[in-house]
Design an enzyme around this catalytic site. Structure first.
Site, PDB file in Angstrom:
ATOM      1  N   SER A  95       9.340  -6.575  22.109  1.00 34.86           N
ATOM      2  CA  SER A  95      10.048  -5.425  21.544  1.00 34.86           C
ATOM      3  C   SER A  95      10.579  -4.512  22.644  1.00 34.86           C
ATOM      4  CB  SER A  95       9.113  -4.625  20.644  1.00 34.86           C
ATOM      5  OG  SER A  95       8.449  -5.479  19.744  1.00 34.86           O
TER       6      SER A  95
HETATM    7  N1  SAH Z   1       4.147  -7.431  19.730  1.00 33.81           N
HETATM    8  C1  SAH Z   1       4.905  -8.416  20.489  1.00 33.81           C
HETATM    9  C2  SAH Z   1       6.270  -8.691  19.901  1.00 33.81           C
HETATM   10  C3  SAH Z   1       6.132  -9.594  18.746  1.00 33.81           C
HETATM   11  S1  SAH Z   1       7.529 -10.451  18.145  1.00 33.81           S
HETATM   12  C4  SAH Z   1       5.022  -8.020  21.938  1.00 33.81           C
HETATM   13  O1  SAH Z   1       4.497  -6.981  22.326  1.00 33.81           O
HETATM   14  O2  SAH Z   1       5.582  -8.811  22.705  1.00 33.81           O
HETATM   15  C5  SAH Z   1       6.835 -10.877  16.583  1.00 33.81           C
HETATM   16  C6  SAH Z   1       5.756 -11.901  16.604  1.00 33.81           C
HETATM   17  O3  SAH Z   1       5.255 -12.024  15.296  1.00 33.81           O
HETATM   18  C7  SAH Z   1       6.237 -13.291  17.017  1.00 33.81           C
HETATM   19  O4  SAH Z   1       5.543 -13.714  18.148  1.00 33.81           O
HETATM   20  C8  SAH Z   1       5.921 -14.153  15.800  1.00 33.81           C
HETATM   21  O5  SAH Z   1       5.444 -15.451  16.139  1.00 33.81           O
HETATM   22  C9  SAH Z   1       4.829 -13.350  15.122  1.00 33.81           C
HETATM   23  N2  SAH Z   1       4.659 -13.614  13.692  1.00 33.81           N
HETATM   24  C10 SAH Z   1       5.609 -13.757  12.735  1.00 33.81           C
HETATM   25  N3  SAH Z   1       5.027 -14.017  11.542  1.00 33.81           N
HETATM   26  C11 SAH Z   1       3.678 -14.022  11.749  1.00 33.81           C
HETATM   27  C12 SAH Z   1       2.542 -14.222  10.906  1.00 33.81           C
HETATM   28  N4  SAH Z   1       2.634 -14.479   9.602  1.00 33.81           N
HETATM   29  N5  SAH Z   1       1.309 -14.172  11.471  1.00 33.81           N
HETATM   30  C13 SAH Z   1       1.170 -13.928  12.793  1.00 33.81           C
HETATM   31  N6  SAH Z   1       2.200 -13.738  13.638  1.00 33.81           N
HETATM   32  C14 SAH Z   1       3.440 -13.771  13.117  1.00 33.81           C
END
Ligand code: SAH
Length: 221
Positions: A69
């Site tokens: 993000s």
């Molecule tokens: N917080 C992260 C950014 C995350 S991007 C950072 O600091 O870099 C969003 C993430 O959510 C992705 O890696 C994706 O794989 C995950 N995601 C999406 N759906 C999900 C689910 N149902 N359970 C767990 N993770 C999920």
């Protein structure tokens, strides 16, 4: 050089000052959040060709087609979460691990889950290397939260669902706060703050955001 542009010759201390200045300009004013973001080097969480853009206020691609993000959004979400030193926090969407690393400096314990095993493995290796010993990262579908570790003082979701998932609302302690983006994945979403009161839930809409979608089920890698 523009104020946003990469500068390969920039001194690290100056780069950090610009990074923090950009956060403040975009509304991240909480001193504890700024200190945590000063201590966690975003450059560690961004790999290869994008690494020299790690200190710019923009989201960047990471493995598995996901994104780390934008720093100001990480800061604003962390600020809205109002984490206290004794809190147990659940993060859905480990991604690069950057958000979890910042939370680990503010909370007692951080549980973080991602549906991509590879992201969890890579983030966990970084947590160990950076001695962030109060983070537990596992691969699982975060739509169902983590009932075995619940209830949580704080929950942060870094992928967008259409509505706050019911299991997550159930796993929030009374007095607890959850911050998450809601809305259709291909349109503008809203960042919302949910507070669990003694009798129900209060909802505050914070700002428009854009996140990758929350997808059900574990991914293939
Ligand atoms: N917080 C992260 C950014 C995350 S991007 C950072 O600091 O870099 C969003 C993430 O959510 C992705 O890696 C994706 O794989 C995950 N995601 C999406 N759906 C999900 C689910 N149902 N359970 C767990 N993770 C999920």
């Amino acid at each position: 050089m523009t104020s946003e542009g990469p500068d390969h010759d920039e001194d690290p201390a100056e780069r950090k000052m610009r990074f923090l200045f950009a956060l403040r300009t975009r509304g991240v004013t909480d001193a504890r959040v700024l200190t945590a973001m000063e201590r966690i080097d975003r450059g560690r969480f961004v790999k290869n060709i994008f690494s020299d853009r790690a200190y710019e206020d923009m989201p960047l691609p990471i493995s598995c087609g996901q994104t780390i993000s934008q720093p100001s959004v990480v800061g604003l979400m962390t600020q809205a979460l109002n984490v206290q030193p004794r809190d147990v926090v659940l993060e859905i969407g480990t991604g690069s691990g950057y958000q979890a690393a910042i939370l680990s400096l503010l909370a007692r314990r951080v549980y973080t889950v991602d549906r991509h095993r590879r992201l969890v493995r890579e983030a966990d290796a970084l947590f160990r290397d950076m001695n962030l010993a109060n983070i537990t990262a596992v691969a699982r579908d975060g739509s169902f939260g983590w009932p075995e570790q619940a209830p949580f003082d704080r929950i942060i979701v870094t992928a967008a669902a259409e509505d706050p998932p019911t299991p997550l609302l159930q796993q929030l302690k009374p007095g607890g706060i959850m911050v998450l983006p809601v809305g259709q994945s291909d349109t503008l979403q809203s960042l919302i703050k949910v507070t669990r009161t003694a009798t129900g839930f209060e909802y505050d809409e914070l700002r428009p955001v854009r996140f990758v979608p929350l997808v059900e089920g574990l991914a293939s890698e």
